[in-house]
Design an enzyme around this catalytic site. Sequence first.
Site, PDB file in Angstrom:
ATOM      1  N   LYS A 188      59.391  15.441  70.126  1.00 25.89           N
ATOM      2  CA  LYS A 188      58.216  16.060  70.738  1.00 25.89           C
ATOM      3  C   LYS A 188      57.922  15.503  72.130  1.00 25.89           C
ATOM      4  O   LYS A 188      57.162  16.107  72.876  1.00 25.89           O
ATOM      5  CB  LYS A 188      57.017  15.931  69.820  1.00 25.89           C
TER       6      LYS A 188
HETATM    7  C1  LIG Z   1      57.394  18.017  64.557  1.00 24.22           C
HETATM    8  C2  LIG Z   1      58.591  17.492  63.901  1.00 24.22           C
HETATM    9  C3  LIG Z   1      59.467  18.341  63.180  1.00 24.22           C
HETATM   10  C4  LIG Z   1      59.183  19.809  63.006  1.00 24.22           C
HETATM   11  O1  LIG Z   1      59.329  20.513  64.223  1.00 24.22           O
HETATM   12  P1  LIG Z   1      58.657  21.929  64.422  1.00 24.22           P
HETATM   13  O2  LIG Z   1      58.879  22.275  65.845  1.00 24.22           O
HETATM   14  O3  LIG Z   1      57.203  21.787  64.088  1.00 24.22           O
HETATM   15  O4  LIG Z   1      59.354  22.866  63.490  1.00 24.22           O
HETATM   16  C5  LIG Z   1      60.603  17.783  62.646  1.00 24.22           C
HETATM   17  N1  LIG Z   1      60.874  16.462  62.761  1.00 24.22           N
HETATM   18  C6  LIG Z   1      60.052  15.630  63.430  1.00 24.22           C
HETATM   19  C7  LIG Z   1      60.386  14.187  63.492  1.00 24.22           C
HETATM   20  C8  LIG Z   1      58.901  16.113  64.036  1.00 24.22           C
HETATM   21  O5  LIG Z   1      58.104  15.282  64.688  1.00 24.22           O
END
Ligand SMILES: *Cc1c(COP(=O)(O)O)cnc(C)c1O
Length: 434
Positions: A107
Site C-alpha cells: 500500500k
Molecule cells: C490491503 C492488503 C491486501 C488486499 O489488497 P486489496 O487491494 O484490498 O485487494 C493484501 N495484502 C496486504 C498485505 C494488504 O495490506
Amino acid sequence: MKYYSTNSKNKFFSFEQAVMKGLADDGGLFMPEFIPSLPKEFFANIESKSVTEIAIEVSKQFIEDEIPQTKLEEIITEAINFPAPVVELEKNLFVLELFHGPTLAFKDFGARFMAKTMGYFAQKENSHLNILVATSGDTGSAVANGFYNTPGINVYILYPKGKVSKIQEQQLTTLDKNITALEIDGTFDDCQRLVKSAFVDSELTSKLNLSSANSINIARLLPQSFYYMEAYKQIPDKSLPVVFSVPSGNLGNITAGLLAKKMGLPIHKFVGATNKNDVFTEFIQSGNFNPRASVQTLSNAMDVGNPGNLARIVDLYSSSIEDIRNDIYSATFNDEQTREAIKEVYKKSNYVIDPHGAVGYLALQKFLKENPNQEFTSIVLETAHPAKFKDVVEEELSIEVEIPERLATCLTKEKRAVELSFDYNSLKEFLLSF
Ligand SMILES: *Cc1c(COP(=O)(O)O)cnc(C)c1O
C-alpha cells in the site's frame, strides 16, 4: 482525461476533482473515461526503463497536463523511492516483493503517490483538507506515513479495535503532528461505513473539507499498476503466458493489474486469492455478489466483506461475467491451509512468505493444477513483509524473523489513539469538536 462515477456515466470530472473528492457524490467510484493503450514499443523496450520512467509514462496518460511534467516527476521520484524486486521461488514461479516501502506493505505505492498528489492540489488551491480513512490493517499506516507532515492536511485513521496486529497498531498510532488514530469498537466494515456516512452527511461536509484516502481513491489505484509492469520487466523469459496471483481484499490491487493489462501489458490471467472472506471468489464462480460481514483471519488485510473495487471491475468489463472470468480466476483458502503453505514455501524454496502471500501462493497452485497441460510464468504478489506477521510465521517455521529497522523504530513508541464506538454520531461529534 476525464473521469466519471460508476453510478452515472454522463457526468464528467477532472483528475483533480476525482482525487480530491475520493468518492463521487452519488456514492460511485471514479473511473477514467477510457483506458489508454501504451504503444507496443513501450513494452518491447521495457527492460531499458527504470521504475520511475515506467511510472511517469503510465501516469502521464491519466493525468495529462493537470500536473506539470516536472512536478509529476518529482512526485513519482519521492513517492516510489524503493524497489519492487522479483524473486525466483521455483522454475517459472516468482514472488514480486512489494514490501520494501516504509510501512512494509504494497500500500506504500498507492498511498505515497496519492498523498503527494493531494498535497500538490491542496497547495495549488490553498485549501485545508481533512482526510478520513478506514483501515483493515495496512492501509492506515501507509496513508499516515505518506501524508505525515504534509502542510494543510489532517489525517484521521479509523481502525477496528483488537482486529489489527500489534505491529500494525503501533504503526497506526505512533505518528503525531497531523495524524490522528481513531480506535473504533467494531469491525473494518463498520469503519468503512462510518467513513461513507461522513461523506454523505451534508452538515459535516459543509463545515469540514473532507476527503478520502481509501483504495477507492483513483490516485491510489493508478500507481499500483506500475509494479505489474515493473514485474513483467524483470521476468527473464517472456515467452510463456504470464499469470499474476493477487492476495485480495478490497480488490484495489487486482483492479490496478487489470488496468495494466488493458493498457497493453501482456498478462494471460489474474488469480484473485481470497481467505475465508470469499465474496469475490463466490462472485467469480456464481456471478452473484453477496456482500456480508467480514470474518477475522490470519491474512487480516484481506478481511473485507464488501469489496469496494468490485464496482470498478464490473464497470471495466461492462458487467459481463464471462469476460471477467476470461481474465480472472479465483480461489479461497482458510487459515489452516495458509499455515501449511507458509511451511511448504519455506521447505521447498527456503523463502519466508507472509500469510497474505501464502494465500496467493495457494490460489496459484490451484490454478496451475487445474491447467496441467499448459506452461506459465507465474508471479505471486507478496504484499507484506513477513515480519509484520512475526508470530504466525515464527510459530510455523520455528525460526526467528528479523524485524527491519524501519519497522523496529515504531515498536518502542507510545500508542496514541482516540477510542470511539461504531455509532456514527460519536465520530461526527468528534470531528466537529475541532
Ligand atoms: C490491503 C492488503 C491486501 C488486499 O489488497 P486489496 O487491494 O484490498 O485487494 C493484501 N495484502 C496486504 C498485505 C494488504 O495490506
